[in-house]
Design an enzyme around this catalytic site. Structure first.
Site, PDB file in Angstrom:
ATOM      1  N   HIS A 131       3.100  25.299  -4.745  1.00 29.20           N
ATOM      2  CA  HIS A 131       4.017  24.211  -4.389  1.00 29.20           C
ATOM      3  C   HIS A 131       5.366  24.345  -5.135  1.00 29.20           C
ATOM      4  CE1 HIS A 131       0.535  22.183  -2.618  1.00 29.20           C
ATOM      5  NE2 HIS A 131      -0.103  22.258  -3.769  1.00 29.20           N
TER       6      HIS A 131
HETATM    7  O1  RIB Z   1       1.570  17.650  -5.047  1.00 27.39           O
HETATM    8  C1  RIB Z   1       1.850  18.845  -5.719  1.00 27.39           C
HETATM    9  C2  RIB Z   1       2.840  18.602  -6.815  1.00 27.39           C
HETATM   10  O2  RIB Z   1       2.306  17.667  -7.766  1.00 27.39           O
HETATM   11  C3  RIB Z   1       3.137  19.870  -7.643  1.00 27.39           C
HETATM   12  O3  RIB Z   1       4.428  19.793  -8.177  1.00 27.39           O
HETATM   13  C4  RIB Z   1       2.125  19.789  -8.738  1.00 27.39           C
HETATM   14  O4  RIB Z   1       2.519  20.521  -9.902  1.00 27.39           O
HETATM   15  C5  RIB Z   1       2.137  18.313  -9.014  1.00 27.39           C
HETATM   16  O5  RIB Z   1       3.235  18.040  -9.880  1.00 27.39           O
END
Ligand code: RIB
Ligand code: CA
Length: 314
Positions: free
Chosen positions: A244
């Site tokens: 992500h």
């Molecule tokens: O939903 C995924 C996000 O939330 C990413 O940035 C993970 O590291 C958490 O912060």
């Protein structure tokens, strides 16, 4: 080429760690600071992990500590995906460097003033630090060029059916950022679930054979199942790690393998779906004012090749 200055605001967590490992080698952006926020795990761990990984990488960037809780709500953590201390049970050497003697929001402002409007922010945790900076320094909206945000979900969430974790943790902070007037690019789960690396593809990183890429490979392999080890991260049967935060960073670095569209984006802040991001991007009904960009897709193979290319520089 002059690399564009960025601050990475993060809540390390495995994918924040992946992003920080990649960030040192990015060709178009240069990290001028890292700021930590409470998110995946408590601030004491996100702050320590940001210090520890940057020191481990020999990445000479200052780290500032930020908010230990959302603006109004109780903290929400994601230890089932990141482990209690945010490193999926892995260890990094105890950092010798300390956080700077300014809170994240003050540090962001000072850097923004110093860079005279050239600063960009890659925000891959809850948006609390950014919101506080905007509230404390209203003129900051004219000093930050762009914000790249990992957050939101259009079709399906992760923290709830409808919400993505970063936005769910602090919807009021997200609303302040979305309505700040600063141009922003939102990288929702609908995009970042496309930017996964598989258990087969990670072998090439393992074979690179140095401590930095080994740490990347090891934490990535651990992330392919939940920390409790009983559920795969992906629901489609592909054994992989959803990157992500690296997705958001690599978009900021070079958006040529991504598809994005200008649209209206905001967030619900009341009720059971507080934290739900809304957009007119796919809607018959169009907003009169477009306040941001939705990043919609990425060429996954090209993304993985770019991850390989950056890691091969270690
Ligand atoms: O939903 C995924 C996000 O939330 C990413 O940035 C993970 O590291 C958490 O912060
Ligand atoms: Ca994160």
């Amino acid at each position: 080429m002059n690399r564009r200055p960025i601050i990475i605001d993060c809540d390390p967590g495995y994918d924040d760690i992946q992003a920080l490992i990649l960030a040192k080698q990015c060709e178009n952006v240069r990290v001028v600071a890292v700021t930590a926020v409470s998110g995946n795990v408590a601030l004491k761990y996100t702050e320590k992990n940001a210090l520890a990984i940057t020191e481990y990488l020999g990445f000479d960037v200052p780290v500032a500590s930020g908010a230990e809780r959302p603006l109004f709500r109780d903290p929400l953590f994601a230890e089932e995906h990141h482990g209690e201390e945010g490193l999926l049970g892995m260890n990094l050497p105890e950092p010798s460097k300390k956080v700077v003697d300014k809170k994240a929001w003050d540090f962001i402002y000072d850097i923004a003033v110093e860079l005279k409007g050239e600063l960009e922010i890659v925000a891959v945790g809850p948006l609390t630090n950014i919101a506080i900076a905007l509230m404390k320094y209203p003129e900051l909206k004219d000093l930050v060029k762009t914000i790249y945000i990992m957050g939101g979900a259009i079709l399906s969430g992760n923290s709830r059916f409808s919400t993505e974790f970063n936005i769910h943790v602090d919807p009021e902070a997200a609303k302040r950022v979305f309505e700040s007037g600063i141009p922003f690019y939102l990288c929702p789960l609908d995009l970042t679930r496309q930017s996964y690396i598989t258990d087969e593809e990670i072998v090439k990183v393992e074979e690179m054979g140095n401590k930095e890429t080994k740490f990347f490979a090891d934490i990535t392999k651990l992330s392919m199942v939940t920390f409790s080890g009983n559920l795969p991260q992906r629901k489609d049967g592909i054994v992989g790690s959803n990157m992500h935060d690296p997705c958001t960073l690599l978009f900021a670095d070079d958006n040529s393998i991504f598809d994005f569209e200008e649209c209206y984006i905001n967030v619900e802040t009341f009720g059971k779906n507080a934290g739900k991001t809304v957009t007119d991007c796919y809607s018959d009904k169009q907003a009169e004012v477009k306040n941001g960009y939705l990043v919609k897709s990425v060429d996954r193979k090209a993304f993985v090749e770019r991850v390989y290319s950056l890691l091969s520089k270690y």
